[in-house]
Design a protein around this motif. Structure first.
Motif, PDB file in Angstrom:
ATOM      1  N   ILE A  65     -38.867 -38.167   0.624  1.00 26.86           N
ATOM      2  CA  ILE A  65     -39.028 -37.982   2.067  1.00 26.86           C
ATOM      3  C   ILE A  65     -38.509 -36.620   2.522  1.00 26.86           C
ATOM      4  N   ASP A  66     -37.845 -35.895   1.620  1.00 26.43           N
ATOM      5  CA  ASP A  66     -37.344 -34.569   1.994  1.00 26.43           C
ATOM      6  C   ASP A  66     -38.527 -33.657   2.320  1.00 26.43           C
ATOM      7  N   PRO A  67     -38.459 -32.938   3.458  1.00 28.01           N
ATOM      8  CA  PRO A  67     -39.587 -32.078   3.846  1.00 28.01           C
ATOM      9  C   PRO A  67     -39.917 -31.039   2.774  1.00 28.01           C
ATOM     10  N   LYS A  68     -38.919 -30.631   2.009  1.00 29.51           N
ATOM     11  CA  LYS A  68     -39.147 -29.575   1.034  1.00 29.51           C
ATOM     12  C   LYS A  68     -39.622 -30.149  -0.309  1.00 29.51           C
ATOM     13  N   PHE A  69     -39.707 -31.510  -0.380  1.00 32.16           N
ATOM     14  CA  PHE A  69     -40.016 -32.146  -1.658  1.00 32.16           C
ATOM     15  C   PHE A  69     -41.455 -31.876  -2.087  1.00 32.16           C
ATOM     16  N   ASP A  70     -41.596 -31.445  -3.355  1.00 34.62           N
ATOM     17  CA  ASP A  70     -42.919 -31.267  -3.951  1.00 34.62           C
ATOM     18  C   ASP A  70     -42.751 -31.625  -5.412  1.00 34.62           C
ATOM     19  N   VAL A  71     -43.534 -32.619  -5.882  1.00 40.59           N
ATOM     20  CA  VAL A  71     -43.273 -33.183  -7.214  1.00 40.59           C
ATOM     21  C   VAL A  71     -43.123 -32.088  -8.268  1.00 40.59           C
ATOM     22  N   GLU A  72     -44.060 -31.133  -8.264  1.00 37.31           N
ATOM     23  CA  GLU A  72     -44.019 -30.111  -9.319  1.00 37.31           C
ATOM     24  C   GLU A  72     -42.853 -29.147  -9.119  1.00 37.31           C
ATOM     25  N   ALA A  73     -42.745 -28.585  -7.870  1.00 38.02           N
ATOM     26  CA  ALA A  73     -41.722 -27.558  -7.607  1.00 38.02           C
ATOM     27  C   ALA A  73     -40.327 -28.141  -7.749  1.00 38.02           C
ATOM     28  N   THR A  74     -40.140 -29.349  -7.233  1.00 42.09           N
ATOM     29  CA  THR A  74     -38.810 -29.946  -7.292  1.00 42.09           C
ATOM     30  C   THR A  74     -38.419 -30.252  -8.736  1.00 42.09           C
ATOM     31  N   ARG A  75     -39.393 -30.705  -9.528  1.00 39.51           N
ATOM     32  CA  ARG A  75     -39.104 -30.978 -10.935  1.00 39.51           C
ATOM     33  C   ARG A  75     -38.706 -29.678 -11.647  1.00 39.51           C
ATOM     34  N   ARG A  76     -39.466 -28.600 -11.357  1.00 40.57           N
ATOM     35  CA  ARG A  76     -39.135 -27.311 -11.975  1.00 40.57           C
ATOM     36  C   ARG A  76     -37.727 -26.887 -11.573  1.00 40.57           C
ATOM     37  N   PHE A  77     -37.412 -27.102 -10.274  1.00 40.43           N
ATOM     38  CA  PHE A  77     -36.075 -26.715  -9.799  1.00 40.43           C
ATOM     39  C   PHE A  77     -34.987 -27.509 -10.534  1.00 40.43           C
ATOM     40  N   LEU A  78     -35.188 -28.846 -10.630  1.00 39.82           N
ATOM     41  CA  LEU A  78     -34.174 -29.679 -11.287  1.00 39.82           C
ATOM     42  C   LEU A  78     -34.008 -29.287 -12.756  1.00 39.82           C
ATOM     43  N   GLU A  79     -35.123 -28.876 -13.402  1.00 40.40           N
ATOM     44  CA  GLU A  79     -35.028 -28.471 -14.817  1.00 40.40           C
ATOM     45  C   GLU A  79     -34.125 -27.251 -14.976  1.00 40.40           C
ATOM     46  N   THR A  80     -34.053 -26.402 -13.933  1.00 44.49           N
ATOM     47  CA  THR A  80     -33.213 -25.199 -14.051  1.00 44.49           C
ATOM     48  C   THR A  80     -31.732 -25.525 -14.001  1.00 44.49           C
ATOM     49  N   LEU A  81     -31.369 -26.768 -13.640  1.00 43.61           N
ATOM     50  CA  LEU A  81     -29.954 -27.111 -13.494  1.00 43.61           C
ATOM     51  C   LEU A  81     -29.342 -27.622 -14.797  1.00 43.61           C
ATOM     52  N   ASN A  82     -30.074 -27.493 -15.908  1.00 44.08           N
ATOM     53  CA  ASN A  82     -29.616 -27.960 -17.225  1.00 44.08           C
ATOM     54  C   ASN A  82     -29.284 -29.440 -17.250  1.00 44.08           C
ATOM     55  N   PRO A  83     -30.178 -30.299 -16.768  1.00 41.40           N
ATOM     56  CA  PRO A  83     -29.897 -31.734 -16.854  1.00 41.40           C
ATOM     57  C   PRO A  83     -30.180 -32.256 -18.258  1.00 41.40           C
ATOM     58  N   ARG A  84     -29.690 -33.450 -18.562  1.00 41.01           N
ATOM     59  CA  ARG A  84     -30.088 -34.123 -19.812  1.00 41.01           C
ATOM     60  C   ARG A  84     -31.571 -34.437 -19.775  1.00 41.01           C
ATOM     61  N   GLU A  85     -31.992 -35.021 -18.651  1.00 40.43           N
ATOM     62  CA  GLU A  85     -33.419 -35.233 -18.442  1.00 40.43           C
ATOM     63  C   GLU A  85     -33.699 -35.455 -16.965  1.00 40.43           C
ATOM     64  N   VAL A  86     -34.997 -35.304 -16.598  1.00 37.33           N
ATOM     65  CA  VAL A  86     -35.395 -35.534 -15.213  1.00 37.33           C
ATOM     66  C   VAL A  86     -36.406 -36.675 -15.201  1.00 37.33           C
ATOM     67  N   ASN A  87     -36.173 -37.677 -14.382  1.00 43.15           N
ATOM     68  CA  ASN A  87     -37.058 -38.835 -14.330  1.00 43.15           C
ATOM     69  C   ASN A  87     -37.677 -38.987 -12.946  1.00 43.15           C
ATOM     70  N   THR A  88     -38.887 -39.501 -12.913  1.00 44.56           N
ATOM     71  CA  THR A  88     -39.459 -39.852 -11.614  1.00 44.56           C
ATOM     72  C   THR A  88     -38.993 -41.253 -11.247  1.00 44.56           C
ATOM     73  N   VAL A  89     -38.703 -41.443  -9.962  1.00 43.59           N
ATOM     74  CA  VAL A  89     -38.236 -42.743  -9.494  1.00 43.59           C
ATOM     75  C   VAL A  89     -39.346 -43.381  -8.677  1.00 43.59           C
ATOM     76  N   ALA A  90     -39.861 -44.499  -9.174  1.00 45.72           N
ATOM     77  CA  ALA A  90     -40.912 -45.197  -8.437  1.00 45.72           C
ATOM     78  C   ALA A  90     -40.307 -45.945  -7.269  1.00 45.72           C
ATOM     79  N   ASP A  91     -41.079 -46.042  -6.188  1.00 53.95           N
ATOM     80  CA  ASP A  91     -40.543 -46.718  -5.010  1.00 53.95           C
ATOM     81  C   ASP A  91     -40.655 -48.225  -5.176  1.00 53.95           C
TER      82      ASP A  91
END
Lengths: 179, 405
Positions: A153-179
């Motif tokens: 619901i975040d106005p800036k949320f975009d599946v592709e861009a946000t995923r790319r952003f999260l990948e830059t934070l050195n996470p173990r992994e990034v998962n999509t959360v189904a509603d």
């Protein structure tokens, strides 16, 4: 407005506290506002990293405390001075020093109860279902993993861009959360 | 990291100037108040006792808080460890400053008057405890215990700075455990001797903890003000964050409530019992002009700081917190005035100019000694075992910018 999305958000998983705090700070700095962090224990710095949003809980506790204070005093005044007037040691019926301890205790009791009940009312607990549970690894949030979820619901949320952003934070992994 | 091990003198050069100015102010004040000594010896001693107990309260309160922190740990204590040590090292000066009270005890304490005791059965029974030689021996023991604790804790802390020997931290913890017990006992008896025996018939068993709570509050208020001042100058400006002030604000709030709890408990018990020997202490305070002082205490020693310190924002805002801290130091003085002055002016409220000049004088001298002690050592205990965990992250990344709320 967007139509109903099957996506709740994107969740990154981290190994330790400082990565999570850093990630939360970066995400907030990037402009994300609808985000939440999950950890096995309270982390003081997270509050500010997530952009310390004010809650109304202190106000609820204050009002609860004041009600307890006035209610406790009024109860004693009514019982000692109006309903059952008894002469004790020649003291006035309305002997305020004797009322203070009970007034104090009633203040604490009402403030504590409104803190617990107000907290539950404001954060919606108990909550049997929450979308983050759809990520199987989220079970580790109560053990040794730290999660940051940016909600769709975040106005800036975009599946592709946000995923790319999260990948830059050195996470173990990034998962999509189904509603 | 190197700048952290510089002495305070090197980090803040203006300290030397402040020390000199305060010493001059103290000297002028001492000269003026000596004039008062010739006019009215008793009034001088009465005001001196009040001013002395405030300065001693800050000193011993810091010593006790330092010992509490040795046992409890926490980031709040790491950033004020050095001001705590410097305040405790003023104790030798406070020991010297006790001499006017020792020499003037005949004019301060009614029970030293043999004629009065001869006609008073209660005082004859109390003579076993309340007599001049034993009073002086007890005072010597108190100062020996306090100076001993301060000496060893400070010496080991200096050695820790030099050698980084981890065993020293353990040793300081052990001494602090016993030291807190010794502090509790000595200050209880010292407050009975120096304050409660001003009215030798009256007694209150909660009096000792009332003074302990007051000393803790005085010390916390002073340390908060000192930390706000230091946090605007290097090196602490890179290290102190709002969370540190938040902790100190919470502790002040707790001590404000503790003081109110003790004061009210004493009042409630004596009011309920309503016995002539006990209630007289309150009668000549509450049925005369002194009542105004009591109301001032309820409003400004409890209500006002309590309401302000409830707010999270106030505790994280150094500019506001320092005002609360200075206000608390002023009401601490008024509380001591309430305990001492009515015994000498039982007919009604009386404020002497010495009640203002002597606290300012002793305060200036105390502050000058404090700054002198602060200058010689670094402002942070970098070899404290807790230092890395409490402050390492902040030093590594730089203090976060002060966020607006």
């Amino acid at each position: 407005m967007k139509g109903p999305s099957p996506l709740y958000g994107l969740m990154a998983e981290f190994d330790d506290v400082s990565s999570l705090v850093l990630a939360a700070e970066r995400a907030y700095g990037e402009g994300y506002r609808c985000l939440d962090a999950y950890s096995p224990f309270p982390i003081e710095q997270l509050h500010e990293a997530l952009g310390s949003h004010h809650t109304r809980l202190p106000l609820i506790v204050l009002i609860g405390g004041l009600c307890g204070c006035l209610g406790g005093y009024a109860l004693q005044y009514w019982s000692s001075a109006l309903a059952y007037p008894l002469n004790i040691g020649g003291k006035p019926l309305h002997s305020w020093p004797a009322f203070i301890p009970v007034t104090f205790e009633c203040t604490i009791l009402a403030a504590a109860l409104s803190a617990v009940l107000g907290m539950l009312a404001l954060n919606g607990l108990p909550m049997p279902y929450h979308p983050v549970f759809n990520v199987p690894r989220f079970a580790l949030a109560s053990r040794n993993r730290f999660f940051l979820c940016i909600e769709a619901i975040d106005p800036k949320f975009d599946v592709e861009a946000t995923r790319r952003f999260l990948e830059t934070l050195n996470p173990r992994e990034v998962n999509t959360v189904a509603d | 990291m190197t700048s952290l091990t510089n002495t305070a003198d090197a980090a803040i050069p203006e300290l030397a100037g402040h020390q000199r100015r305060l010493l001059i102010a103290g000297g002028v004040g001492a000269a003026v108040s000596l004039a008062g000594l010739f006019f009215d010896v008793r009034q001088f001693l009465q005001s001196y006792l009040m001013a002395y107990m405030l300065c001693l309260g800050v000193t011993l309160g810091c010593l006790a808080l330092g010992m509490v922190h040795q046992l409890s740990g926490g980031a709040w204590g790491v950033v004020i460890r050095r001001p705590i040590g410097a305040a405790a090292r003023v104790l030798p000066v406070m020991t010297l400053l006790f001499l006017p009270i020792a020499f003037g005890m005949n004019r301060l304490y009614g029970w030293t008057n043999a004629d009065l005791v001869a006609h008073d059965e209660a005082l004859q029974h109390k003579h076993l405890y309340l007599n001049t030689p034993f009073f002086l021996v007890r005072a010597a023991v108190y100062f020996l215990v306090w100076n001993g604790l301060s000496y060893f804790l400070n010496a080991w802390s200096l050695e820790q700075d030099r050698t980084a020997e981890p065993r020293l931290a353990r040793r300081m913890q052990r001494l602090s455990g016993g030291g807190l017990l010794a502090y509790g006992l000595t200050i209880t008896f010292a407050s009975f001797d120096w304050l409660m025996s001003l009215e030798p018939h009256w007694f209150s068993t909660i009096y000792g903890v009332l003074i302990v709570g007051g000393q803790g509050l005085s010390a916390l208020a002073f340390l908060t003000a000192a930390l706000v001042w230091l946090s605007r100058r290097p090196p602490l400006n890179r290290i102190v964050v709002p969370a540190h002030f938040h902790d100190l604000g919470n502790l002040m709030l707790a001590f404000v409530m503790l003081w109110a709890y003790f004061s009210f408990s004493q009042y409630l018990i004596i009011w309920s019992g309503n016995l002539p020997v006990e209630i007289s202490w309150y009668l000549h305070r509450l049925q005369t002009g002194w009542r105004a002082v009591g109301l001032t205490l309820i409003l400004f020693h409890f209500s006002a700081p309590f309401v302000v310190l409830l707010s999270r924002r106030a505790k994280r805002e150094p500019d506001l917190l320092v005002k609360v801290a200075i206000g608390i130091l002023i009401v601490r003085l008024i509380d001591l005035f309430w305990l001492i002055a009515p015994e000498f002016h039982q007919n009604g409220i009386f404020v002497s100019w010495l009640d203002v000049v002597l606290p300012l004088t002793l305060g200036s001298i105390w502050l000058a000694c404090f700054i002198r002690q602060l200058r010689g050592r670094p402002l942070l205990p970098v070899h404290d075992p807790e230092f890395e965990s409490a402050l390492g992250r902040i030093i590594e990344r730089g203090a976060p910018p002060r966020t607006a709320h």
